[in-house]
Design an enzyme around this catalytic site. Structure first.
Site, PDB file in Angstrom:
ATOM      1  CE  LYS A 170      70.213 147.588  73.768  1.00  0.00           C
ATOM      2  NZ  LYS A 170      69.946 148.730  74.997  1.00  0.00           N
ATOM      3  CG  ASN A 187      69.771 144.192  78.137  1.00  0.00           C
ATOM      4  OD1 ASN A 187      69.411 143.247  78.620  1.00  0.00           O
ATOM      5  ND2 ASN A 187      70.980 145.681  78.762  1.00  0.00           N
ATOM      6  N   GLY A 192      65.200 151.634  72.094  1.00  0.00           N
ATOM      7  CA  GLY A 192      65.437 150.568  73.147  1.00  0.00           C
ATOM      8  C   GLY A 192      65.505 150.517  74.719  1.00  0.00           C
ATOM      9  CG  ASN A 205      61.192 159.290  68.440  1.00  0.00           C
ATOM     10  OD1 ASN A 205      62.630 159.101  69.077  1.00  0.00           O
ATOM     11  ND2 ASN A 205      61.203 158.966  67.080  1.00  0.00           N
ATOM     12  NE  ARG A 206      65.686 164.099  64.895  1.00  0.00           N
ATOM     13  CZ  ARG A 206      65.863 165.428  65.478  1.00  0.00           C
ATOM     14  NH1 ARG A 206      65.475 166.663  64.633  1.00  0.00           N
ATOM     15  NH2 ARG A 206      67.093 165.759  65.655  1.00  0.00           N
ATOM     16  CD  GLU A 238      51.547 158.674  63.249  1.00  0.00           C
ATOM     17  OE1 GLU A 238      51.126 157.461  63.838  1.00  0.00           O
ATOM     18  OE2 GLU A 238      51.450 159.325  62.849  1.00  0.00           O
ATOM     19  CE  LYS A 239      61.541 153.803  66.955  1.00  0.00           C
ATOM     20  NZ  LYS A 239      62.697 153.633  66.526  1.00  0.00           N
ATOM     21  CD  GLN A 252      74.050 147.602  80.898  1.00  0.00           C
ATOM     22  OE1 GLN A 252      73.706 146.202  81.618  1.00  0.00           O
ATOM     23  NE2 GLN A 252      75.090 147.250  80.638  1.00  0.00           N
TER      24      GLN A 252
END
Length: 422
Positions: free
Chosen positions: A63, A84, A125, A145-146, A149-150, A230
């Site tokens: 994506k 997408n 995404g 999130n695991r 930082e992300k 979607q």
């Protein structure tokens, strides 16, 4: 005929073909939707151009790279940082319809998302699409999130609060909606979620926490709803009127993965790749032409010359019928098997069909020293391939480009795909 496909890695699990092909059948539209497997985005797009594909949907991991590849990207695609859906033409036009997948199932159940506290789990995404959609609706968004930082990076971009992954359970009591976007089950304490909350997953091939939510009385929205919503918008972008007749559920049975048929033109490498694949999967390899020759005591050219093509197609059907209930097999079919409607229907109903496409010039060169009865001059050969190409497309459950990949690479890609879905 219009041609569409989904690309990704892996992609064999995708339910998009069931959804789109049912819509095409119900509306009497001359179109087909399939899957294209590849090592990378560049190869996937090369295969799309070879097959004259009109539009694609993309799943992970393509994506973000698609956003950098298309000639035009919608504001939504830029905002989500990913494409997408691509419409082919003079330009590649990229869109993101995941935002509608994230939004519409909730809007059907709630009058407004304003000030609703929504926890998005994941930072890929789907999570970005959810953040984009929910912030537009003035929801209060949290992201966990695991990889911290992300997660922090995505939360900052969309104006959301970041939650330490190990602290998720501590905030569940105050959350109105959980949007679950990761493909693995984590240690989530469902008992901490208030009964009036909604648990919405973007993952449609798993139903994580469904039973736990049911016991607690929590509204559970399956990932199929995301996929359908979607898909409905993507279908409109492909140029169809999808207001009526688009599937509201995916009831089609998944094709069997323990009965594989390799289809495609002569010289596409079905027998060579099939033997390698069967060995990797520990399946039995069967070459249909060889089975016919052994059973009839005559070579294929002799059967063609003495009895004609129609007689041979009847033999093909008879020998294929003996395999339709056999499990754990990889079958290499003859290039002309799609000429028989009986064989076509049997393959469609009983086999997972993998089309090895490619440049007909490559196939002609590879078969230079063969005695195939229909390998005549190059013009006849190429025109015959073009005549059959759409039949292969309509029959296919998965496509690989044998002009790009060696038989060994083809078997590796299929093995990877099947390890993800078996």
């Amino acid at each position: 005929m219009k041609r569409f496909a989904v690309i990704g890695k892996p992609v064999a699990h995708s339910k998009s073909p069931q959804m789109f092909n049912r819509f095409f059948r119900n509306k009497g539209i001359d179109a087909v939707y399939t899957r294209i497997a590849s090592k990378n985005l560049k190869d996937a797009l090369k295969t799309c151009r070879l097959l004259n594909i009109d539009g694609i949907n993309a799943t992970m991991p393509f994506k973000k790279e698609l956003l950098e590849t298309v000639d035009f990207a919608s504001d939504e695609a830029k905002g989500v940082d990913g494409v997408n859906t691509v419409v082919f033409g003079n330009q590649l036009k990229g869109h993101n319809t995941d935002i509608y997948g994230a939004l519409m199932p909730l809007k059907k159940r709630l009058k407004s998302l304003k000030d609703k506290k929504i926890l998005i789990i994941g930072a890929g995404g789907a999570a970005r699409a959810a953040l984009y959609a929910y912030k537009k609706e003035n929801a209060i968004c949290y992201l966990s999130n695991r990889t911290y930082e992300k997660g922090r990076e995505q939360a900052k971009k969309f104006g959301a609060y970041v939650v330490l992954f190990e602290k998720i359970n501590s905030i569940l009591r105050e959350i109105d909606i959980i949007c679950y976007t990761i493909p693995v089950k984590i240690d989530l304490d469902i008992s901490q979620i208030k009964p009036s909350a909604i648990f919405f997953t973007a993952i449609y091939n798993q139903h994580f926490f469904k039973e736990e939510c049911k016991k607690k009385g929590i509204i559970y929205i399956p990932g199929e709803e995301w996929l359908i919503e979607q898909g409905k918008v993507a279908c409109s972008l492909f140029g169809f009127d999808c207001k009526n007749g688009f599937p509201d559920s995916i009831l089609d049975k998944a094709k069997p993965k323990n009965r594989i048929a390799l289809i495609g033109f002569m010289g596409s490498g079905k027998s060579t790749a099939g033997k390698l694949l069967a060995k990797k999967l520990d399946y039995q390899f069967i070459d249909l032409d060889k089975s016919i020759e052994k059973g009839e005591g005559k070579g294929i050219p002799e059967i063609f010359n003495n009895f004609g093509e129609s007689y041979f197609r009847n033999l093909e059907y008879r020998y294929l019928s003996e395999l339709k209930d056999k499990n754990r097999i990889v079958l290499a079919t003859g290039g002309g098997i799609v000429e028989s409607q009986y064989c076509f229907d049997m393959l469609k109903d009983y086999f997972f069909n993998i089309f090895l496409c490619g440049n007909p010039e490559d196939f002609f060169r590879r078969t230079e020293n063969s005695s195939r009865p229909l390998r005549k001059g190059s013009n006849f050969f190429i025109n015959l391939y073009r005549k059959r190409k759409d039949k292969y497309l309509m029959l296919s459950d998965l496509i690989l480009n044998s002009s790009i990949y060696t038989p060994e690479e083809i078997s590796d890609i299929i093995y990877y795909e099947f390890c993800k879905v078996l």
